[in-house]
Design a protein around this motif. Structure first.
Motif, PDB file in Angstrom:
ATOM      1  N   MET A 151       0.837  -1.226  -0.035  1.00 13.29           N
ATOM      2  CA  MET A 151       0.066   0.008  -0.047  1.00 13.29           C
ATOM      3  C   MET A 151       0.643   1.366   0.107  1.00 13.29           C
ATOM      4  O   MET A 151       2.042   1.412   0.665  1.00 13.29           O
ATOM      5  N   SER A 152       0.384   2.379  -0.741  1.00 16.35           N
ATOM      6  CA  SER A 152       1.088   3.634  -0.495  1.00 16.35           C
ATOM      7  C   SER A 152       0.568   4.132   0.771  1.00 16.35           C
ATOM      8  O   SER A 152      -0.054   3.738   1.562  1.00 16.35           O
ATOM      9  N   LYS A 153       1.181   5.428   1.159  1.00 13.51           N
ATOM     10  CA  LYS A 153       0.895   5.909   2.410  1.00 13.51           C
ATOM     11  C   LYS A 153      -0.472   6.310   2.480  1.00 13.51           C
ATOM     12  O   LYS A 153      -1.057   6.150   3.465  1.00 13.51           O
ATOM     13  N   GLN A 154      -0.876   6.973   1.309  1.00 18.17           N
ATOM     14  CA  GLN A 154      -2.387   7.291   0.934  1.00 18.17           C
ATOM     15  C   GLN A 154      -3.228   6.070   1.484  1.00 18.17           C
ATOM     16  O   GLN A 154      -4.342   6.325   1.856  1.00 18.17           O
ATOM     17  N   GLU A 155      -3.004   5.164   0.853  1.00 16.59           N
ATOM     18  CA  GLU A 155      -3.613   3.860   0.899  1.00 16.59           C
ATOM     19  C   GLU A 155      -3.967   3.293   2.304  1.00 16.59           C
ATOM     20  O   GLU A 155      -4.993   3.233   2.718  1.00 16.59           O
ATOM     21  N   GLN A 156      -2.679   3.363   2.873  1.00 15.37           N
ATOM     22  CA  GLN A 156      -2.679   2.904   4.413  1.00 15.37           C
ATOM     23  C   GLN A 156      -3.491   3.864   5.101  1.00 15.37           C
ATOM     24  O   GLN A 156      -4.267   3.625   6.140  1.00 15.37           O
ATOM     25  N   GLU A 157      -3.522   5.145   5.021  1.00 17.92           N
ATOM     26  CA  GLU A 157      -4.416   6.216   5.666  1.00 17.92           C
ATOM     27  C   GLU A 157      -5.731   5.914   5.439  1.00 17.92           C
ATOM     28  O   GLU A 157      -6.642   6.043   6.378  1.00 17.92           O
ATOM     29  N   ASN A 158      -6.142   5.697   4.152  1.00 17.82           N
ATOM     30  CA  ASN A 158      -7.534   5.419   3.974  1.00 17.82           C
ATOM     31  C   ASN A 158      -8.133   4.022   4.788  1.00 17.82           C
ATOM     32  O   ASN A 158      -9.267   4.086   5.175  1.00 17.82           O
ATOM     33  N   TRP A 159      -7.071   3.104   4.569  1.00 18.44           N
ATOM     34  CA  TRP A 159      -7.547   1.818   5.348  1.00 18.44           C
ATOM     35  C   TRP A 159      -7.732   2.046   6.687  1.00 18.44           C
ATOM     36  O   TRP A 159      -8.753   1.646   7.235  1.00 18.44           O
ATOM     37  N   ALA A 160      -7.047   3.065   7.261  1.00 18.13           N
ATOM     38  CA  ALA A 160      -7.131   3.307   8.644  1.00 18.13           C
ATOM     39  C   ALA A 160      -8.506   4.038   8.990  1.00 18.13           C
ATOM     40  O   ALA A 160      -9.108   3.808   9.927  1.00 18.13           O
ATOM     41  N   ASN A 161      -8.662   5.023   8.122  1.00 19.03           N
ATOM     42  CA  ASN A 161      -9.910   5.697   8.245  1.00 19.03           C
ATOM     43  C   ASN A 161     -11.147   4.959   8.007  1.00 19.03           C
ATOM     44  O   ASN A 161     -12.104   5.061   8.684  1.00 19.03           O
ATOM     45  N   GLY A 162     -11.177   4.043   7.249  1.00 21.78           N
ATOM     46  CA  GLY A 162     -12.105   3.213   7.033  1.00 21.78           C
ATOM     47  C   GLY A 162     -12.591   2.141   8.174  1.00 21.78           C
ATOM     48  O   GLY A 162     -13.844   1.874   8.669  1.00 21.78           O
ATOM     49  N   MET A 163     -11.351   1.747   8.785  1.00 26.78           N
ATOM     50  CA  MET A 163     -11.567   0.789  10.050  1.00 26.78           C
ATOM     51  C   MET A 163     -12.192   1.683  11.109  1.00 26.78           C
ATOM     52  O   MET A 163     -13.091   1.109  11.853  1.00 26.78           O
ATOM     53  N   ASN A 164     -11.664   3.008  11.387  1.00 24.67           N
ATOM     54  CA  ASN A 164     -12.053   3.859  12.399  1.00 24.67           C
ATOM     55  C   ASN A 164     -13.443   4.011  12.313  1.00 24.67           C
ATOM     56  O   ASN A 164     -14.495   4.310  13.425  1.00 24.67           O
ATOM     57  N   GLU A 189     -20.012  -6.261   8.073  1.00 35.59           N
ATOM     58  CA  GLU A 189     -19.155  -5.136   7.355  1.00 35.59           C
ATOM     59  C   GLU A 189     -17.843  -5.205   7.737  1.00 35.59           C
ATOM     60  O   GLU A 189     -16.729  -5.059   7.360  1.00 35.59           O
ATOM     61  N   TRP A 190     -17.614  -5.633   9.203  1.00 31.58           N
ATOM     62  CA  TRP A 190     -16.030  -5.823   9.935  1.00 31.58           C
ATOM     63  C   TRP A 190     -15.766  -6.991   9.450  1.00 31.58           C
ATOM     64  O   TRP A 190     -14.104  -6.934   8.950  1.00 31.58           O
ATOM     65  N   PHE A 191     -16.080  -8.083   9.171  1.00 36.01           N
ATOM     66  CA  PHE A 191     -15.865  -9.322   8.682  1.00 36.01           C
ATOM     67  C   PHE A 191     -15.214  -9.132   7.344  1.00 36.01           C
ATOM     68  O   PHE A 191     -14.392  -9.782   7.122  1.00 36.01           O
ATOM     69  N   VAL A 192     -15.925  -8.413   6.355  1.00 35.58           N
ATOM     70  CA  VAL A 192     -15.807  -8.325   4.990  1.00 35.58           C
ATOM     71  C   VAL A 192     -14.530  -7.396   4.919  1.00 35.58           C
ATOM     72  O   VAL A 192     -13.470  -7.619   4.305  1.00 35.58           O
ATOM     73  N   TYR A 193     -14.359  -6.336   5.610  1.00 33.15           N
ATOM     74  CA  TYR A 193     -13.286  -5.215   5.656  1.00 33.15           C
ATOM     75  C   TYR A 193     -11.977  -6.189   6.022  1.00 33.15           C
ATOM     76  O   TYR A 193     -10.831  -5.801   5.766  1.00 33.15           O
ATOM     77  N   LEU A 194     -12.214  -6.820   7.141  1.00 24.89           N
ATOM     78  CA  LEU A 194     -10.825  -7.582   7.815  1.00 24.89           C
ATOM     79  C   LEU A 194     -10.226  -8.466   6.573  1.00 24.89           C
ATOM     80  O   LEU A 194      -9.030  -8.756   6.410  1.00 24.89           O
ATOM     81  N   ASN A 195     -11.297  -9.162   5.774  1.00 22.14           N
ATOM     82  CA  ASN A 195     -10.910 -10.432   4.928  1.00 22.14           C
ATOM     83  C   ASN A 195     -10.398  -9.475   3.514  1.00 22.14           C
ATOM     84  O   ASN A 195     -10.046 -10.234   2.656  1.00 22.14           O
ATOM     85  N   ARG A 196     -10.498  -8.038   3.320  1.00 21.98           N
ATOM     86  CA  ARG A 196      -9.800  -7.380   2.307  1.00 21.98           C
ATOM     87  C   ARG A 196      -8.458  -7.522   2.626  1.00 21.98           C
ATOM     88  O   ARG A 196      -7.577  -7.264   1.580  1.00 21.98           O
ATOM     89  N   MET A 197      -8.077  -7.492   3.903  1.00 19.45           N
ATOM     90  CA  MET A 197      -6.642  -7.441   4.280  1.00 19.45           C
ATOM     91  C   MET A 197      -5.993  -8.844   4.520  1.00 19.45           C
ATOM     92  O   MET A 197      -4.647  -9.205   3.959  1.00 19.45           O
ATOM     93  N   GLY A 198      -6.623  -9.749   5.239  1.00 22.15           N
ATOM     94  CA  GLY A 198      -6.307 -10.970   5.456  1.00 22.15           C
ATOM     95  C   GLY A 198      -7.279 -12.027   4.946  1.00 22.15           C
ATOM     96  O   GLY A 198      -7.947 -11.797   3.973  1.00 22.15           O
ATOM     97  N   SER A 199      -7.396 -13.223   5.394  1.00 19.36           N
ATOM     98  CA  SER A 199      -8.179 -14.416   5.177  1.00 19.36           C
ATOM     99  C   SER A 199      -8.624 -15.051   6.317  1.00 19.36           C
ATOM    100  O   SER A 199      -8.028 -15.964   6.997  1.00 19.36           O
ATOM    101  N   TYR A 200      -9.666 -14.619   7.058  1.00 18.19           N
ATOM    102  CA  TYR A 200     -10.016 -15.024   8.306  1.00 18.19           C
ATOM    103  C   TYR A 200     -11.430 -15.750   7.777  1.00 18.19           C
ATOM    104  O   TYR A 200     -12.452 -15.604   7.286  1.00 18.19           O
ATOM    105  N   SER A 201     -11.322 -17.142   8.444  1.00 21.06           N
ATOM    106  CA  SER A 201     -12.412 -18.062   8.506  1.00 21.06           C
ATOM    107  C   SER A 201     -13.501 -17.326   9.710  1.00 21.06           C
ATOM    108  O   SER A 201     -13.007 -16.746  10.543  1.00 21.06           O
ATOM    109  N   LEU A 202     -14.523 -18.066   9.501  1.00 19.38           N
ATOM    110  CA  LEU A 202     -15.500 -17.697  10.847  1.00 19.38           C
ATOM    111  C   LEU A 202     -14.940 -17.938  12.171  1.00 19.38           C
ATOM    112  O   LEU A 202     -14.980 -17.157  13.149  1.00 19.38           O
ATOM    113  N   GLU A 203     -14.313 -19.419  12.389  1.00 14.53           N
ATOM    114  CA  GLU A 203     -13.725 -19.501  13.477  1.00 14.53           C
ATOM    115  C   GLU A 203     -12.671 -18.375  14.064  1.00 14.53           C
ATOM    116  O   GLU A 203     -12.341 -18.216  15.348  1.00 14.53           O
TER     117      GLU A 203
END
Length: 245
Positions: A151-164, A189-203
């Motif tokens: 991610m660029s610095k701007q993308e990282q900032e956008n990611w953090a803003n979306g999370m907040n 929405e939180w589950f979907v957002y986290l899976n944009r960055m990683g790969s989280y099973s329901l467990e």
């Protein structure tokens, strides 16, 4: 001692003791016919060990491995914990000194060097990352880290803003039932957002929610958006996982 008496003595929740029992970390010495958990002096000694290791940042899985080891020696562990706490104390003292100097620098009483401004900080290890590796494995963490690095610095900032923003929406819902439709929509929405960055099973998602409450570092950060948010998210994530399995 009954579980409530132990909880009051130590200053932890009954739920925490129940969780320790469920994962096999701290089993009560006896259970009455009525189903009451009873803890003896031996279990209290073990609980003390658990809390020492927790204070030093050890994840529960690692603590269980240590305590279950045939080679575990309580006195040796106490000496090790004392050494680690002294190291931690020295680091805290250095950081307090840095704060005091920074106050003096802000007042114009002294002039700090750039090196002095960062004395006492230690970023050699990331406790969150280590705990994630032990709970969910290296591959998932490495994938997340690789995505962040790209991610660029701007993308990282956008990611953090979306999370907040999601945290703020969840904080506004924390007075509702975790099972309510708005709560589950927000946690989805939180589950979907986290899976944009990683790969989280329901467990894994449910396990992450549990960590929000078990680990005071997570609780403190999350509850900045609203007191009780970490517990609300844990409960909503548990419901979400059960409903979608």
């Amino acid at each position: 001692m009954k579980v409530k008496e132990v909880a009051d003595l130590v200053g932890i929740s009954v739920r925490t003791l129940h969780h320790y029992d469920e994962i096999g970390l701290l089993k009560p010495g006896n259970i009455t016919e009525a189903g009451y958990r009873l803890y003896s002096g031996q279990e209290l000694e073990q609980l003390q060990q658990i809390l020492f290791f927790r204070e030093l940042g050890f994840p529960l899985k690692k603590i269980k491995e240590i305590l279950d080891s045939p080679s575990f020696n309580r006195e040796e562990a106490l000496h090790l914990q004392r050494k680690m706490l002294l190291d931690k104390q020295r680091q805290v003292e250095r950081m307090i000194k840095t704060i005091d100097r920074t106050i003096q620098d802000a007042r114009g009483e002294i002039k700090m060097t750039n090196e002095q401004k960062f004395e006492g900080f230690n970023f050699d290890s990331n406790p969150y990352e280590q705990e994630a590796r032990e709970r969910w494995g290296d591959e998932r963490v490495d994938q997340s880290n690789a995505k962040v690095r790209k991610m660029s610095k701007q993308e990282q900032e956008n990611w953090a803003n979306g999370m907040n923003a999601i945290y703020e929406r969840l904080a506004a819902l924390r007075v509702e039932s975790p099972e309510s439709e708005p709560s589950q929509a927000a946690i989805h929405e939180w589950f979907v957002y986290l899976n944009r960055m990683g790969s989280y099973s329901l467990e894994a998602f449910q396990g992450l929610g549990q960590m929000y409450v078990e680990d005071e570092r997570f609780t403190k950060n999350i509850d900045q958006f609203g007191e009780g948010l970490a517990k609300f998210m844990r409960n909503a994530m548990a419901v979400y996982g059960d409903k979608n399995k």
